[in-house]
Design an enzyme around this catalytic site. Structure first.
Site, mmCIF file in Angstrom:
data_model
loop_
_atom_site.group_PDB
_atom_site.id
_atom_site.type_symbol
_atom_site.label_atom_id
_atom_site.label_comp_id
_atom_site.label_asym_id
_atom_site.label_seq_id
_atom_site.Cartn_x
_atom_site.Cartn_y
_atom_site.Cartn_z
ATOM 1 N N LYS A 280 13.771 -9.240 -2.987
ATOM 2 C CA LYS A 280 12.983 -10.397 -2.569
ATOM 3 C C LYS A 280 13.661 -11.690 -2.989
ATOM 4 O O LYS A 280 14.364 -11.712 -3.998
ATOM 5 C CB LYS A 280 11.605 -10.365 -3.254
ATOM 6 C CG LYS A 280 10.647 -9.332 -2.692
ATOM 7 C CD LYS A 280 9.272 -9.482 -3.314
ATOM 8 C CE LYS A 280 8.299 -8.462 -2.745
ATOM 9 N NZ LYS A 280 8.020 -8.648 -1.310
ATOM 10 N N ARG A 354 4.011 1.270 2.243
ATOM 11 C CA ARG A 354 3.669 2.275 3.252
ATOM 12 C C ARG A 354 4.238 3.639 2.911
ATOM 13 O O ARG A 354 3.685 4.664 3.326
ATOM 14 C CB ARG A 354 4.139 1.791 4.633
ATOM 15 C CG ARG A 354 5.637 1.624 4.748
ATOM 16 C CD ARG A 354 6.042 0.782 5.941
ATOM 17 N NE ARG A 354 5.693 -0.629 5.771
ATOM 18 C CZ ARG A 354 5.957 -1.590 6.656
ATOM 19 N NH1 ARG A 354 6.582 -1.294 7.782
ATOM 20 N NH2 ARG A 354 5.609 -2.836 6.420
#
Ligand code: BES
Ligand code: MN
Ligand code: ZN
Length: 504
Positions: A280, A354
């Site tokens: 990130k 996910r």
């Protein structure tokens, strides 16, 4: 220790350090709201001039602290704006009570004289005040000693004697406890909360809650990294592989006699999300201790459901992993085999949520519950779509309808998002595996994630709540929402389960 009482008494005559009164904007001039008439009557003709002299308009969120100089029994009056009297809902009162709580931090006793003439309003006043007063101070040296905090909180209500009123009052305190526990976990930094310590804390809270005669019976099971390997949880293991602290999965079971429904709750438990090799940007990483908010919510929701003794079977699944970088971390391009055998081409190490949810959803679905609800700080795309205060909801029609109704009762803002057919194709677009984890197309990223999760629900009734925005407040406090972890979603999950008992 703080004591909480619900009482029918005159706020003007009540002896407390502070009395809180609501003010609505009124037709011509600001006016004391229901519950506070007695205080404005005690001021007689001096109430309106008082408001005018401090420029108090009654608009929502406005607060003022005024010395009473003997006009009423309490030495200090806290005024809180409620906005338009015609639009006075429990949600407005909850937010106002939260704002008021932050202006009485040094009072030992507080009496709340806000609109509380229905059980719903009693609940809103109580929840709002207790939630609004929450701050995370565990790591502050100068934390105010407990004794200086309000030790006596009195909620004034004309219906205090009715059983529905006291039930609402008790219930509000239980909801507050669940939300505060959720916030505490979310706010713990990742150097202290990692998958093993998170799982240990769940075990400790479970032990505390289930000990003694008459305590609720709740089953608990914890998977360590070896158990996860034995059970084929390739998603959780891949995501947790890069961390020095190994992954876990915790399952809680509430199975009361006579239950006719079974609901599975699944929550994302990434104790820190660095993005892995798809690292990130520096500024986006700072708040990523929040990425286990979904797991904290399902665990606290299940504990609350058990305390409320709701006649529904509920299982809570909390996959926990830390998304880090090392020689053992997953690499974009890896092909993972998930629980149940589905293969996934992993292309973005930052779309880790996910992957852990997939294994947990498969495990949950193996028990064939009547519905599965997952909750996760899943995508920045949902924050772009809905802002920081609204959760994105997807799923099968009936579950979405029921969850929208539950969120409404809970006073939480959620919005129904679609799962268009196009997403199904995108999720199936991998050339080398059954599914693509991501396709690097930014558009509709929150919907892609939803469509990916759907693949692991075995066609069961299912709802998906993306709380990347509302699960954590990076700004200052507002209403009953503090900075940091919010507890968003817990109340909706519990109301959803309770709603099933009414439907029969
Ligand atoms: N934990 C983040 C999502 C998030 C973003 C939560 C902002 C709270 C605030 C999630 O794991 C993530 O990184 N999602 C990616 C998905 C993308 C790589 C497909 C995102 O939103 O950029
Ligand atoms: Mn991520
Ligand atoms: Zn994440």
């Amino acid at each position: 220790m703080t004591s909480y009482t619900l009482r029918n008494a005159s706020p003007a005559k009540t002896k407390a350090d502070v009395v809180i009164v609501g003010v609505t904007t009124g037709d011509k001039a600001p006016t004391a709201a229901a519950g506070g008439e007695d205080v404005s009557a005690a001021y007689a003709r001096r109430f309106r001039p008082l408001l005018a002299s401090i420029g108090f308009t009654g608009k929502a969120g406005e607060t003022a602290k005024v010395p009473t100089s003997g006009a009423i029994n309490a030495p200090v009056l806290v005024l809180v704006g409620l906005g338009d009297a015609k639009k006075l809902t429990p949600a407005v009162v909850r937010r106002a009570a939260g704002s008021a709580a932050r202006s009485v931090s040094n009072a030992a006793s507080v009496a709340l004289a806000l609109p509380a003439d229905t059980p719903e309003l009693i609940r809103a006043v109580t929840e709002g005040f207790l939630l609004g007063g929450y701050t995370f101070t565990d790591y502050k040296r100068d934390t105010r000693p407990e004794s200086e905090k309000s030790s006596e909180i009195v909620v004034l209500s004309p219906i205090a004697r009715q059983s529905e009123a006291s039930a609402a009052f008790e219930r509000a305190q239980l909801f507050v406890e669940a939300l505060v526990n959720t916030r505490q976990w979310v706010n713990l930094p990742a150097n202290d909360l990692n998958p093993p310590t998170f799982a240990e804390q769940v075990v400790a809270q479970h032990k505390e809650l289930t000990k003694g005669k008459g305590a609720p019976k709740i089953g608990i099971q914890v998977w360590d990294e070896n158990d996860l390997a034995d059970d084929g949880c390739g998603g959780i293991l891949a995501v947790g592989g890069g961390s020095a602290t190994p992954p876990r999965m915790v399952k809680l079971t509430w199975d009361p006699a006579g239950a006719t429904h079974h609901v599975a709750l699944v929550g994302k438990g990434i104790t820190y999300d660095s993005g892995g090799y798809t690292i990130k940007p520096a500024a986006s990483m700072v708040s990523m201790k929040e990425d286990m908010a979904g797991a904290a919510s399902v665990i606290q929701a299940l504990f609350l459901i058990a305390k409320l003794n709701l006649p529904v079977k509920v299982t809570a699944w909390a996959p926990m992993a830390e998304n880090m970088i090392s020689g053992n971390a997953m690499r974009p391009g890896d092909i993972l085999t998930m629980r149940g055998g589905t293969t996934v081409e992993m292309t973005n190490a930052d779309a880790e949520g996910r992957l852990i949810l997939a294994d947990a959803l498969v495990m949950a679905a193996e028990e064939k519950p009547d519905s599965i609800i997952d909750i996760a700080t899943l995508t920045g795309a949902m924050v772009v779509a809905l802002g920081e205060k609204v959760g994105g909801l997807m799923g099968t029609d009936d579950v979405v309808t029921d969850l929208m109704a539950a969120a409404d009762v809970a006073g939480e803002a959620v919005w129904h998002m679609p799962l268009p057919d196009e997403m199904h194709e995108r999720v199936r677009s991998s050339k080398v595996a059954d599914l693509a984890q991501s396709d690097w197309v930014r558009w509709g990223g929150g919907l892609f994630a939803g469509a990916f999760l759907r693949e692991f629900t075995d066609g069961l009734q299912w709802g998906h709540l993306d709380i990347a925005g509302p699960g954590y407040n990076t700004g200052g406090p507002h209403g009953h929402t503090p900075s940091g972890g919010t507890g968003f979603g817990v109340a909706t999950l519990v109301e959803y389960v309770e709603g099933l008992t009414e439907a029969g």
